[in-house]
Design an enzyme around this catalytic site. Sequence first.
Site, PDB file in Angstrom:
ATOM      1  N   ASP A 153      27.127 -14.917  -5.083  1.00 50.53           N
ATOM      2  CA  ASP A 153      27.776 -13.608  -5.265  1.00 50.53           C
ATOM      3  C   ASP A 153      27.456 -13.006  -6.643  1.00 50.53           C
ATOM      4  OD1 ASP A 153      28.954 -13.345  -2.766  1.00 50.53           O
ATOM      5  OD2 ASP A 153      30.810 -14.336  -3.363  1.00 50.53           O
TER       6      ASP A 153
ATOM      7  N   LYS B 129      35.828 -19.755   0.623  1.00 52.09           N
ATOM      8  CA  LYS B 129      34.949 -20.037  -0.529  1.00 52.09           C
ATOM      9  C   LYS B 129      35.568 -21.021  -1.519  1.00 52.09           C
ATOM     10  CE  LYS B 129      32.871 -15.425  -0.397  1.00 52.09           C
ATOM     11  NZ  LYS B 129      32.510 -14.228  -1.159  1.00 52.09           N
TER      12      LYS B 129
HETATM   13  P1  NDP Z   1      41.452 -11.418  -3.575  1.00 56.17           P
HETATM   14  O1  NDP Z   1      42.496 -11.262  -2.532  1.00 56.17           O
HETATM   15  O2  NDP Z   1      41.131 -12.771  -4.123  1.00 56.17           O
HETATM   16  O3  NDP Z   1      41.865 -10.482  -4.845  1.00 56.17           O
HETATM   17  C1  NDP Z   1      42.337  -9.173  -4.652  1.00 56.17           C
HETATM   18  C2  NDP Z   1      42.449  -8.452  -5.997  1.00 56.17           C
HETATM   19  O4  NDP Z   1      42.737  -7.069  -5.726  1.00 56.17           O
HETATM   20  C3  NDP Z   1      43.582  -8.961  -6.904  1.00 56.17           C
HETATM   21  O5  NDP Z   1      43.202  -8.834  -8.244  1.00 56.17           O
HETATM   22  C4  NDP Z   1      44.720  -7.981  -6.573  1.00 56.17           C
HETATM   23  O6  NDP Z   1      45.631  -7.821  -7.636  1.00 56.17           O
HETATM   24  C5  NDP Z   1      43.931  -6.694  -6.410  1.00 56.17           C
HETATM   25  N1  NDP Z   1      44.621  -5.687  -5.592  1.00 56.17           N
HETATM   26  C6  NDP Z   1      44.899  -5.771  -4.271  1.00 56.17           C
HETATM   27  N2  NDP Z   1      45.501  -4.652  -3.858  1.00 56.17           N
HETATM   28  C7  NDP Z   1      45.598  -3.852  -4.961  1.00 56.17           C
HETATM   29  C8  NDP Z   1      46.146  -2.542  -5.168  1.00 56.17           C
HETATM   30  N3  NDP Z   1      46.712  -1.860  -4.179  1.00 56.17           N
HETATM   31  N4  NDP Z   1      46.066  -2.015  -6.413  1.00 56.17           N
HETATM   32  C9  NDP Z   1      45.497  -2.705  -7.424  1.00 56.17           C
HETATM   33  N5  NDP Z   1      44.975  -3.950  -7.286  1.00 56.17           N
HETATM   34  C10 NDP Z   1      45.037  -4.502  -6.065  1.00 56.17           C
HETATM   35  O7  NDP Z   1      40.155 -10.710  -2.969  1.00 56.17           O
HETATM   36  P2  NDP Z   1      38.622 -10.981  -3.362  1.00 56.17           P
HETATM   37  O8  NDP Z   1      38.575 -11.158  -4.826  1.00 56.17           O
HETATM   38  O9  NDP Z   1      38.061 -12.020  -2.479  1.00 56.17           O
HETATM   39  O10 NDP Z   1      37.924  -9.598  -2.923  1.00 56.17           O
HETATM   40  C11 NDP Z   1      38.118  -8.403  -3.656  1.00 56.17           C
HETATM   41  C12 NDP Z   1      37.236  -7.304  -3.116  1.00 56.17           C
HETATM   42  O11 NDP Z   1      35.865  -7.565  -3.352  1.00 56.17           O
HETATM   43  C13 NDP Z   1      37.382  -7.087  -1.610  1.00 56.17           C
HETATM   44  O12 NDP Z   1      37.439  -5.701  -1.371  1.00 56.17           O
HETATM   45  C14 NDP Z   1      36.107  -7.663  -1.048  1.00 56.17           C
HETATM   46  O13 NDP Z   1      35.740  -7.018   0.150  1.00 56.17           O
HETATM   47  C15 NDP Z   1      35.121  -7.351  -2.167  1.00 56.17           C
HETATM   48  N6  NDP Z   1      33.950  -8.253  -2.160  1.00 56.17           N
HETATM   49  C16 NDP Z   1      32.718  -7.709  -1.941  1.00 56.17           C
HETATM   50  C17 NDP Z   1      31.590  -8.511  -1.937  1.00 56.17           C
HETATM   51  C18 NDP Z   1      30.247  -7.896  -1.695  1.00 56.17           C
HETATM   52  O14 NDP Z   1      29.286  -8.637  -1.418  1.00 56.17           O
HETATM   53  N7  NDP Z   1      30.097  -6.605  -1.810  1.00 56.17           N
HETATM   54  C19 NDP Z   1      31.672  -9.979  -2.159  1.00 56.17           C
HETATM   55  C20 NDP Z   1      33.022 -10.441  -2.407  1.00 56.17           C
HETATM   56  C21 NDP Z   1      34.109  -9.601  -2.385  1.00 56.17           C
HETATM   57  P3  NDP Z   1      46.966  -8.725  -7.789  1.00 56.17           P
HETATM   58  O15 NDP Z   1      46.585  -9.898  -8.624  1.00 56.17           O
HETATM   59  O16 NDP Z   1      47.889  -7.790  -8.452  1.00 56.17           O
HETATM   60  O17 NDP Z   1      47.391  -9.103  -6.387  1.00 56.17           O
END
Ligand code: NDP
Length: 304
Positions: free
Chosen positions: A125, A89
């Site tokens: 989104d 994206k």
């Molecule tokens: P990214 O990898 O860009 O971001 C991940 C985020 O999750 C970061 O803020 C990261 O924090 C945090 N994170 C990861 N692991 C943990 C943990 N164990 N504890 C706390 N925070 C954590 O992913 P995306 O933003 O692309 O996606 C995020 C979620 O949204 C996914 O689960 C995805 O499936 C969902 N999603 C759903 C959609 C839908 O249509 N329903 C559309 C788009 C996404 P840090 O900065 O500390 O690494």
Amino acid sequence: MTADPVLTLEDLEVWSRPGVSLAVLGHPIRHSVSPAMHNAALGELAREEARFAAWRYFRFEVPPDELPHALDLLHRGGFHGVNLTVPHKVLAFGRMKEVDPAARPVGAVNTLLRRPEGWAGFNTDGYGLAAAVRETLGRELGGAHIVLLGAGGAARGAAVECLQRRCASLTIVNRTRGNLDTLLSLLEPLAGGIPVRGLDAAGLAAGAPEGALVINATSAGLKASDPLPVELAALRAPAAVFDMIYNPPETALLRAAAGRGIPSANGLAMLVHQGAKALEIWSGVPAGRTAPVMATAARAALGG
Ligand code: NDP
């Protein structure tokens, strides 16, 4: 050959299908529910309107370094529209001939529409999130105090949507402070007087607004062993919880919300509504017309 085979760049190199072709690109793509949703909607539309009989949605496994070539081949091959999922994206954003003004602050596109000279990029989104929160929780992002968990790509899109819809306040919580600060500085020019701030878990009890709509945009919850992205007990009387994760259908966060009697919903409706909006961009058919059939197909594809 299954109904929705996983295709690759090799298939694109020799593409000669005469009908209207749509595609989703991802890495990995095998578990995507989008082909099932879109082909169910197209099948339904084709029963009502002959012009949709030749429309079909395909999925392609495309690693990030092959994305530019894949986008060129899709355009050359006559594809009408493309969806992009992880990790494309943001990567595709700079390769658009034009970007929908609402998608510019997000810095990411998930829906591409064919123009004669290249691709026009959109991001559905945020629409999907707003429509899902309305449908599942009966709430509007506009006017709400939002506590947003996460600072990755999904959080950025959600934050921009909340600001564009004039939420009452936006409080962002993230595990890694540096990523939180980067997101806060990106949002600063968009706030337009709306209070936007970042908190760490320790500051939540004192700093989070009462009665907030909590939106989980972290990936914490995708695995059963993941920790909770936030302790709900640390928040002051949250009004509702929306978790963007839809697989598994019930995360630990949603279980915690249910245990406290807080209305909650998973991300399936968001997936459905972003898909229906993409189809609207490609076909002109209002998203509200195709969302129900997409929802049924998505639930079936996810095994429930
Ligand atoms: P990214 O990898 O860009 O971001 C991940 C985020 O999750 C970061 O803020 C990261 O924090 C945090 N994170 C990861 N692991 C943990 C943990 N164990 N504890 C706390 N925070 C954590 O992913 P995306 O933003 O692309 O996606 C995020 C979620 O949204 C996914 O689960 C995805 O499936 C969902 N999603 C759903 C959609 C839908 O249509 N329903 C559309 C788009 C996404 P840090 O900065 O500390 O690494």
